[in-house]
Structures are given as structure tokens and as C-alpha cells.
Design a protein around this motif. Structure first.
Motif, mmCIF file in Angstrom:
data_model
loop_
_atom_site.group_PDB
_atom_site.id
_atom_site.type_symbol
_atom_site.label_atom_id
_atom_site.label_comp_id
_atom_site.label_asym_id
_atom_site.label_seq_id
_atom_site.Cartn_x
_atom_site.Cartn_y
_atom_site.Cartn_z
ATOM 1 N N GLY A 44 1.310 17.891 -4.797
ATOM 2 C CA GLY A 44 1.259 17.980 -3.343
ATOM 3 C C GLY A 44 2.125 19.078 -2.776
ATOM 4 N N GLN A 45 2.625 19.962 -3.635
ATOM 5 C CA GLN A 45 3.475 21.067 -3.177
ATOM 6 C C GLN A 45 2.650 22.230 -2.646
ATOM 7 O OE1 GLN A 45 5.620 21.826 -6.791
ATOM 8 N NE2 GLN A 45 7.105 20.207 -6.405
ATOM 9 N N VAL A 46 1.397 22.307 -3.071
ATOM 10 C CA VAL A 46 0.458 23.338 -2.619
ATOM 11 C C VAL A 46 -0.806 22.610 -2.169
ATOM 12 C CG1 VAL A 46 -0.947 25.310 -3.359
ATOM 13 C CG2 VAL A 46 1.387 25.073 -4.201
ATOM 14 N N GLY A 47 -1.369 23.052 -1.060
ATOM 15 C CA GLY A 47 -2.537 22.386 -0.505
ATOM 16 C C GLY A 47 -3.818 22.608 -1.300
ATOM 17 N N LYS B 263 -7.160 6.281 5.386
ATOM 18 C CA LYS B 263 -6.055 5.832 6.235
ATOM 19 C C LYS B 263 -5.805 4.347 5.991
ATOM 20 C CE LYS B 263 -4.440 5.476 10.917
ATOM 21 N NZ LYS B 263 -4.812 5.402 12.313
ATOM 22 N N VAL B 264 -4.535 3.958 5.957
ATOM 23 C CA VAL B 264 -4.158 2.558 5.831
ATOM 24 C C VAL B 264 -4.199 1.937 7.215
ATOM 25 C CG1 VAL B 264 -2.310 0.978 5.191
ATOM 26 C CG2 VAL B 264 -2.681 3.046 3.866
ATOM 27 N N ASN B 265 -4.926 0.827 7.360
ATOM 28 C CA ASN B 265 -4.990 0.127 8.642
ATOM 29 C C ASN B 265 -3.725 -0.680 8.862
ATOM 30 O OD1 ASN B 265 -7.574 1.074 9.280
ATOM 31 N ND2 ASN B 265 -8.518 -0.554 8.084
ATOM 32 N N ALA B 266 -3.319 -0.769 10.101
ATOM 33 C CA ALA B 266 -2.113 -1.513 10.449
ATOM 34 C C ALA B 266 -2.363 -3.012 10.351
ATOM 35 C CB ALA B 266 -1.674 -1.151 11.860
ATOM 36 N N THR B 267 -1.391 -3.740 9.808
ATOM 37 C CA THR B 267 -1.398 -5.199 9.790
ATOM 38 C C THR B 267 0.021 -5.649 10.088
ATOM 39 O OG1 THR B 267 -0.822 -5.412 7.460
ATOM 40 C CG2 THR B 267 -3.167 -5.234 7.969
ATOM 41 N N LYS B 268 0.207 -6.945 10.197
ATOM 42 C CA LYS B 268 1.562 -7.453 10.417
ATOM 43 C C LYS B 268 2.461 -7.127 9.234
ATOM 44 C CE LYS B 268 0.489 -11.133 13.610
ATOM 45 N NZ LYS B 268 0.566 -12.548 13.901
ATOM 46 N N GLU B 269 1.910 -7.204 8.002
ATOM 47 C CA GLU B 269 2.698 -6.920 6.816
ATOM 48 C C GLU B 269 2.965 -5.424 6.647
ATOM 49 O OE1 GLU B 269 -0.289 -8.752 6.371
ATOM 50 O OE2 GLU B 269 0.760 -10.628 6.672
ATOM 51 N N GLY C 19 6.123 7.996 7.422
ATOM 52 C CA GLY C 19 4.872 7.701 6.737
ATOM 53 C C GLY C 19 3.716 8.502 7.257
ATOM 54 N N SER C 20 2.735 8.736 6.396
ATOM 55 C CA SER C 20 1.556 9.478 6.813
ATOM 56 C C SER C 20 0.361 8.574 7.004
ATOM 57 C CB SER C 20 1.211 10.541 5.768
ATOM 58 O OG SER C 20 0.784 9.910 4.576
ATOM 59 N N GLY C 21 0.395 7.352 6.461
ATOM 60 C CA GLY C 21 -0.725 6.445 6.598
ATOM 61 C C GLY C 21 -1.877 6.770 5.676
ATOM 62 N N PRO D 155 0.829 -1.203 0.000
ATOM 63 C CA PRO D 155 0.000 0.000 0.000
ATOM 64 C C PRO D 155 0.863 1.251 0.000
ATOM 65 C CG PRO D 155 0.043 -0.955 2.188
ATOM 66 C CD PRO D 155 0.784 -1.906 1.273
ATOM 67 N N ARG D 156 0.329 2.306 -0.597
ATOM 68 C CA ARG D 156 1.013 3.594 -0.566
ATOM 69 C C ARG D 156 0.744 4.218 0.789
ATOM 70 N NH1 ARG D 156 -1.045 5.917 -6.335
ATOM 71 N NH2 ARG D 156 0.036 4.420 -7.614
ATOM 72 N N ASN D 157 1.759 4.348 1.599
ATOM 73 C CA ASN D 157 1.522 4.902 2.928
ATOM 74 C C ASN D 157 2.504 6.007 3.278
ATOM 75 O OD1 ASN D 157 3.793 3.419 3.356
ATOM 76 N ND2 ASN D 157 2.974 2.201 5.015
ATOM 77 N N SER D 158 3.143 6.574 2.275
ATOM 78 C CA SER D 158 4.102 7.630 2.574
ATOM 79 C C SER D 158 3.726 8.957 1.930
ATOM 80 C CB SER D 158 5.497 7.201 2.125
ATOM 81 O OG SER D 158 5.511 6.969 0.742
ATOM 82 N N TYR D 159 2.471 9.125 1.548
ATOM 83 C CA TYR D 159 2.020 10.370 0.927
ATOM 84 C C TYR D 159 1.339 11.261 1.954
ATOM 85 C CZ TYR D 159 2.654 7.831 -3.439
ATOM 86 O OH TYR D 159 3.169 7.113 -4.474
ATOM 87 N N SER D 160 1.518 12.565 1.765
ATOM 88 C CA SER D 160 0.751 13.510 2.569
ATOM 89 C C SER D 160 -0.685 13.501 2.052
ATOM 90 C CB SER D 160 1.342 14.914 2.448
ATOM 91 O OG SER D 160 1.101 15.432 1.141
#
Length: 109
Positions: free
Chosen positions: A50-53, A77-83, A93-95, A5-10
């Protein structure tokens, strides 16, 4: 192959990904979206990157233009899992991921 999953985007980057995908699918240029938003095409480019809101008014205008609900543009939001551990516990990360339904297709899998 498992897609991570993409989890590092603002939030602004995730919204930009979704809007960029909508523009591609509907053959809408940045110039045309700029006209709709009343800004320059350079400003649209910076928003998509993503440089301007994105303002709430921007989101309502874009959603109306594409015939969508504002919620369709928002990241989830990305839910937490073991992976994929909860990215809010990591500093990098922003989730957040782009809206559902805009995932790239894979072939032969």
C-alpha cells in the motif's frame, strides 16, 4: 471469539491484501506479477504494502491474469453498527476492507 472487521486500511492497502492473498493461493511470486505488470518486483512489493497506488490499468491487468473481474479486487466499505462504529467518523480509519472471499479461516470455532 468475535473477529473484528479490518477498517483501518487505505484502499491501496486493502487491494494489496487481496492481491497478496491471490498470489499466495495461486503460488505466484512477486517477480512473476512484476513481469505481468511490466514493473520491478520491488515496485510490486511496495504496491502490495500500500506504499504505492494501484492504477486502473494495474487492476485490469491483475484481474485478467487471475481470471477475475476488477470488482473482485476492490475493497468494500464497512457498514456502521453498534459494535463497529462508522470508521469514516473517526480520523484513524478508512472504512475499507479487502475484497469478500479472502477472509482467513479459523479452526475449531
Amino acid at each position: 471469539m468475535k473477529q473484528l472487521p479490518r477498517n483501518s486500511y487505505s484502499a491501496d492497502e486493502a487491494i494489496g491484501i487481496t492481491i497478496n492473498d491471490l498470489m499466495f493461493r495461486n503460488k505466484v511470486t512477486r517477480k512473476r506479477l512484476a513481469e505481468v505488470l511490466g514493473i520491478t518486483s520491488q515496485a510490486v512489493s511496495r504496491k502490495v504494502l500500500g506504499q504505492v497506488g494501484w492504477s486502473v490499468q494495474d487492476l485490469f491487468t491483475v484481474a485478467d491474469f487471475f481470471g477475475l473481474e476488477v470488482a473482485d479486487l476492490l475493497p468494500r466499505k464497512v457498514n456502521a453498527t453498534k459494535e463497529t462504529p462508522d470508521s469514516f467518523s473517526r480520523t484513524e480509519g478508512s472504512g475499507l476492507v479487502a475484497g469478500a472471499g479472502f477472509e482467513p479461516t479459523t479452526s475449531g470455532l
